[in-house]
Design an enzyme around this catalytic site. Structure first.
Site, mmCIF file in Angstrom:
data_model
loop_
_atom_site.group_PDB
_atom_site.id
_atom_site.type_symbol
_atom_site.label_atom_id
_atom_site.label_comp_id
_atom_site.label_asym_id
_atom_site.label_seq_id
_atom_site.Cartn_x
_atom_site.Cartn_y
_atom_site.Cartn_z
ATOM 1 N N HIS A 358 0.787 -1.239 0.000
ATOM 2 C CA HIS A 358 0.000 0.000 0.000
ATOM 3 C C HIS A 358 0.816 1.284 0.000
ATOM 4 O O HIS A 358 0.251 2.366 0.086
ATOM 5 C CB HIS A 358 -0.917 0.047 1.224
ATOM 6 N N LYS A 544 -9.003 13.873 4.146
ATOM 7 C CA LYS A 544 -8.087 12.730 4.158
ATOM 8 C C LYS A 544 -7.230 12.853 5.404
ATOM 9 O O LYS A 544 -7.255 13.897 6.049
ATOM 10 C CB LYS A 544 -7.207 12.705 2.909
ATOM 11 N N ARG A 545 -6.482 11.832 5.760
ATOM 12 C CA ARG A 545 -5.583 11.949 6.908
ATOM 13 C C ARG A 545 -4.651 13.149 6.724
ATOM 14 O O ARG A 545 -4.303 13.505 5.604
ATOM 15 C CB ARG A 545 -4.729 10.676 7.035
ATOM 16 N N LYS A 550 0.409 14.463 1.675
ATOM 17 C CA LYS A 550 -0.902 14.792 1.096
ATOM 18 C C LYS A 550 -1.054 16.297 0.858
ATOM 19 O O LYS A 550 -1.954 16.746 0.169
ATOM 20 C CB LYS A 550 -2.015 14.269 1.996
ATOM 21 N N THR A 650 -8.544 7.045 -2.403
ATOM 22 C CA THR A 650 -9.903 6.608 -2.717
ATOM 23 C C THR A 650 -10.907 7.738 -2.524
ATOM 24 O O THR A 650 -11.983 7.694 -3.112
ATOM 25 C CB THR A 650 -10.343 5.391 -1.868
ATOM 26 N N LYS A 654 -14.483 8.765 -4.551
ATOM 27 C CA LYS A 654 -15.788 9.063 -3.944
ATOM 28 C C LYS A 654 -16.275 10.441 -4.389
ATOM 29 O O LYS A 654 -17.459 10.635 -4.674
ATOM 30 C CB LYS A 654 -15.677 9.083 -2.410
HETATM 31 C C1 LIG Z 1 -12.088 7.340 1.879
HETATM 32 C C2 LIG Z 1 -11.643 7.685 3.242
HETATM 33 C C3 LIG Z 1 -10.285 7.894 3.504
HETATM 34 C C4 LIG Z 1 -9.221 7.815 2.431
HETATM 35 O O1 LIG Z 1 -9.031 9.093 1.844
HETATM 36 P P1 LIG Z 1 -7.773 9.387 0.880
HETATM 37 O O2 LIG Z 1 -8.019 10.745 0.367
HETATM 38 O O3 LIG Z 1 -7.804 8.362 -0.182
HETATM 39 O O4 LIG Z 1 -6.573 9.296 1.726
HETATM 40 C C5 LIG Z 1 -9.920 8.228 4.783
HETATM 41 N N1 LIG Z 1 -10.829 8.351 5.768
HETATM 42 C C6 LIG Z 1 -12.143 8.168 5.554
HETATM 43 C C7 LIG Z 1 -13.102 8.343 6.678
HETATM 44 C C8 LIG Z 1 -12.596 7.829 4.286
HETATM 45 O O5 LIG Z 1 -13.901 7.628 4.074
#
Ligand SMILES: *Cc1c(COP(=O)(O)O)cnc(C)c1O
Length: 813
Positions: A358, A544-545, A550, A650, A654
């Site tokens: 990952h 995101k985190r 990022k 991801t 979304k």
């Molecule tokens: C989808 C999701 C993530 C992943 O987000 P990235 O932008 O891909 O790092 C992290 N936390 C939650 C709650 C999510 O739904």
């Protein structure tokens, strides 16, 4: 699947649903629906749903074994499902019925559903992917089970105090988990510490364990309901308890707690390790318990003599390196317990195991101190040493000594978990095309040259059911009204939505839906932060985190630049910048970024001079439920990681599925989003992978030169230290120093100018509402490419070699 999708859904009418609800509430709480509290109605709904899937759950298990079905067990140290009530109702085909039934009592399903705590047994993307895969395995009709840990405390609850992150315990099990079933009879013992002596037992060298601690692993099963197909799989989560044989060892409550603490907390970081020993214990605990339970079931169903054919029935997937010990533990069980010959056991193990990588970040490549490992797991380390010894032997004379040294499992007194996973698996995959390519050519190049056939790509995916059908029901309805309802079963159908590119009515409807979702989010923002935002503004979202790679920092610099422009009378379209991000408690830089963003929000939101043209909102405690509220309301999706650093992402998927337009570096799955929608439907910018690697190779990144030569950049960066932003001098300085250091590996300033250009382009597009809606429509249509059901089909065919479960359609009812 052999059954037709619709045939397998047992329909239940509103009247019957109401009767069930009344009877549940009457029986359990002796109250009527009208009298019942939200929590009680919620509990009654859970119970109705459980009745709805219990026979399917049993039948799936029967169908799987009686048809000799191969099953996959997905081992992951994190699962992040969020809430399950609405998702289970949807998958059973009961969502609309439940809504209508509740409405007849004047109740709102969303309001009732908000009583459910998020199941937050994960930190972010990794755990969310595992949860999405569980939903997709059931929904595509494969026999797939999750295997993980039942953390007593999930991911901590984030609070802001004075703009600083504070962490509170997340006691999600306080009221008991509604969905789990404790399976006492399936408990297994897990051994730690002590000594091992090998003794000859009728000619077989058998380990004798002395002085070890035994922990009892008790499984809690959560049903995974497939979408309209009668399949219900299992997520098995393990809890640690005192083993009966060890009762006397732990006389006090405190002593007992020490054992049970093994499954207390989720490590709040997926890339660095605190409390190392406990983390290592957790890893072995769920690996050993999971594999023992698989073998116990297998032997019961097929007998010991069939073990040599285990790969015909069982696939074990190692999600990231945390469960990499699966390789050694299966060897231990086969050789020590089942007395299988080493070579045969090795062949079985390699065929059973597969592994997903990952990350390419070096600090996240998990390694353990050999001494510590050996003390905690004295027999397992012997097995690993033997695997390592044989690995070296198998290559000696065939490849250079350097390659052998670089790829072996044990080096410099450390155990390399990724190496163990790769050497012990038949498949190694990355999670987006670029990521897999970087694994093959950079990070795991030696392995790729040795075992090219093992490597493959499986681009991540998302649960469109959750992110469109549940989170954005109005959009779902628009799809139904235009392209029909087939897309709900087969996402490929969504491509037909593109035919409405010139349809003025559909475009207007799309805009109206977005505006409606923005109004709802505006209310959430008002309730949670007190900040008033205009739903007509651009909703610019980065969720995101919080992590340096990022680059929430790049967004921050853009915000500062917009603020400075507005102060200077340079106009911009109205914009609301929305952040959601949790930082690991020990990650100092990330926490400084949070503080600065909060301080900037305070400044910007309260400066009358800019007339509300810019708002900055940082919502606390980003989790799946909050994501479901933010994402449908987003206009812009910020996916701006340093190219090469985000394996896939991801949330990018979304957001696109909800019609947000992406501002994107050419990193991770962003590249594939651009391929899907075309470059005219995305705002791409920034350094490409070769430019990034060239900086690293030539050590010629000099951010101070950029800063000195670009007055716009200089002004934005200077705001961090010139007193512009109140109450964060220390944190502002930390960011400033970080940006200007030659060793700043995330190259924030290098992408600044290109990022501004991309944002300018987005503003220009925003002025043309019709064009914006058209681009949005194209993004929605092409999000089908990231349907996790399709991703799972590829894993099932190309890695796990599974066939879908065939369930008698009648009995599935
Ligand atoms: C989808 C999701 C993530 C992943 O987000 P990235 O932008 O891909 O790092 C992290 N936390 C939650 C709650 C999510 O739904």
């Amino acid at each position: 699947m052999t059954l037709s999708k619709s045939a397998s859904t047992s329909t239940i009418g509103v009247k019957e649903f109401k009767e069930r609800l009344e009877s549940k509430l009457g029986r359990h709480f002796e109250e009527s629906v009208e009298e019942a509290s939200k929590e009680d109605v919620f509990a009654a709904l859970v119970s109705i749903v459980q009745d709805g899937y219990s026979s399917k759950w049993r039948r799936t298990r029967i169908a799987e074994t009686t048809n000799n079905h191969k099953q996959v067990y997905y081992f992951s140290i994190e699962f992040l499902p969020g809430t399950l009530l609405k998702s289970n109702l949807l998958n059973l085909g009961w969502l609309d019925t439940a809504k209508e039934a509740l409405a007849e009592y004047g109740l709102d399903l969303d309001e009732i559903a908000s009583a459910e705590p998020d199941m937050a047994l994960g930190n972010g993307g990794l755990g969310r992917l595992a949860a999405a895969f569980m939903d997709s395995l059931a929904s595509t009709g494969y026999a797939g089970n999750g295997n993980g840990i039942r953390y007593k405390y999930g991911l901590f609850k984030q609070k802001f105090v004075n703009g600083y992150q504070r962490e509170l315990p997340n006691d999600w099990l306080k009221q008991g988990d509604y969905w789990e079933v404790r399976r006492e009879s399936k408990s297994v013992p897990v051994y730690f510490g002590g000594h091992v002596n090998m003794v000859d037992d009728h000619g077989w060298m058998t380990p004798q364990y002395e002085g070890c601690d035994v922990v009892r692993a008790v499984p809690y099963d959560v049903a995974l309901v497939g979408y309209h197909n009668g399949v219900t799989n299992t997520l098995r989560l393990w809890d640690a308890e005192i083993a009966p044989e060890d009762e006397l060892k732990y006389p006090s409550i405190e002593d007992r707690r020490k054992v049970e603490d093994l499954t207390s907390i989720l490590y709040p970081d997926d890339s660095s390790y605190e409390g190392k020993l406990l983390r290592l214990k957790q890893e072995y605990f769920f690996v050993s318990a999971g594999l023992q339970s698989i073998l116990n079931n297998f032997i019961k169903d097929y007998g010991e003599e069939e073990l040599k054919n285990l790969p015909k029935y069982v696939a074990v997937h190692i999600n990231d390196t945390h469960p990499a010990m699966c390789v050694a533990e299966l060897m231990r069980l086969l050789v020590d317990r089942e007395r299988m010959d080493w070579d045969e056991a090795w062949e079985v193990t390699q065929k059973v195991m597969s592994y997903t990588n990952h990350t390419i970040m070096a600090e996240a490549m998990e390694k353990w101190d050999l001494g510590m490992f050996g003390q905690l797991l004295p027999r397992l380390i012997e097995i690993i040493q033997e695997i390592d010894r044989r690995y070296v032997l198998s290559l000696e004379g065939k490849v250079s000594g350097d390659v052998i040294q670089r790829t072996r499992i044990i080096q410099n007194n450390q155990v390399h978990m990724a190496h163990l996973a790769i050497i012990g698996s038949h498949s190694v995959n990355g999670v987006a095309a670029l990521h897999t390519q970087l694994l093959e050519t950079e990070v795991l190049k030696d392995f790729y040259l040795l075992f090219p056939d093992r490597f493959n790509n499986k681009t991540n995916g998302i649960t469109l059911r959750r992110w469109i059908q549940l989170a954005n029901p109005e959009l779902a309805k628009l799809l139904d009204d235009t392209i029909g309802t087939k897309w709900r079963f087969n996402s490929k159908e969504m491509l037909k939505f593109e035919k409405y590119y010139h349809d003025t009515k559909v475009l207007a409807k799309l805009q109206a839906i977005k505006l409606d979702n923005k109004k709802k989010l505006a209310k959430v923002i008002k309730d949670r932060t007190g900040v008033t935002v205009d739903p007509e503004a651009i909703f610019d979202v980065q969720v995101k985190r919080l992590h340096a790679y990022k680059r929430q920092t790049l967004k921050l610099l853009h915000v500062l630049k917009l603020y400075q422009d507005l102060k200077a009378g340079i106009d911009h379209p109205k914009r609301v910048v929305i952040f959601g991000a949790i930082a690991a408690p020990s990650y100092v830089f990330a926490k400084q970024v949070i503080k600065v963003i909060n301080a900037v929000a305070d400044l910007v939101n309260n400066d009358p001079a800019i007339k509300g043209k810019l708002k900055v909102v940082f919502l606390e405690n980003y989790n799946v439920s909050l994501a479901e509220q933010i994402i449908p309301a987003a206009d812009l999706s910020e996916q701006i990681s340093t190219t090469t650093k985000e394996a896939s992402g991801t949330s990018n998927m979304k957001l696109m599925a909800n019609g947000a337009l992406t501002v994107a570096t050419m990193d991770g799955a962003n590249i594939e989003i651009k391929d899907a929608v075309g470059e005219e439907n995305i705002f791409a910018f920034g350094l490409d992978k070769d430019e990034v690697y060239s900086y690293y190779a030539n050590h010629n990144y000099h951010p101070r030169d950029l800063y000195e030569s670009d007055p716009v950049l200089k002004k934005a960066v200077d705001a961090l230290i010139d007193g512009t932003i109140p109450n964060c001098a220390g944190e502002g300085r930390a960011l400033y120093d970080n940006f200007l250091g030659d060793n700043e590996q995330f190259l924030v300033l290098a992408d600044f100018e290109a990022y501004l250009k991309a944002q300018k382009e987005a503003e220009k597009t925003w002025a043309n509402k019709r064009q914006w809606a058209q681009m949005s429509l194209v993004n929605i249509a092409h999000s089908e490419r990231f349907d996790a059901d399709k991703t799972i089909e590829r894993y099932a065919k190309e890695i796990w070699h599974l066939d879908p479960v065939e369930i008698d359609a009648e009995k599935a009812r």
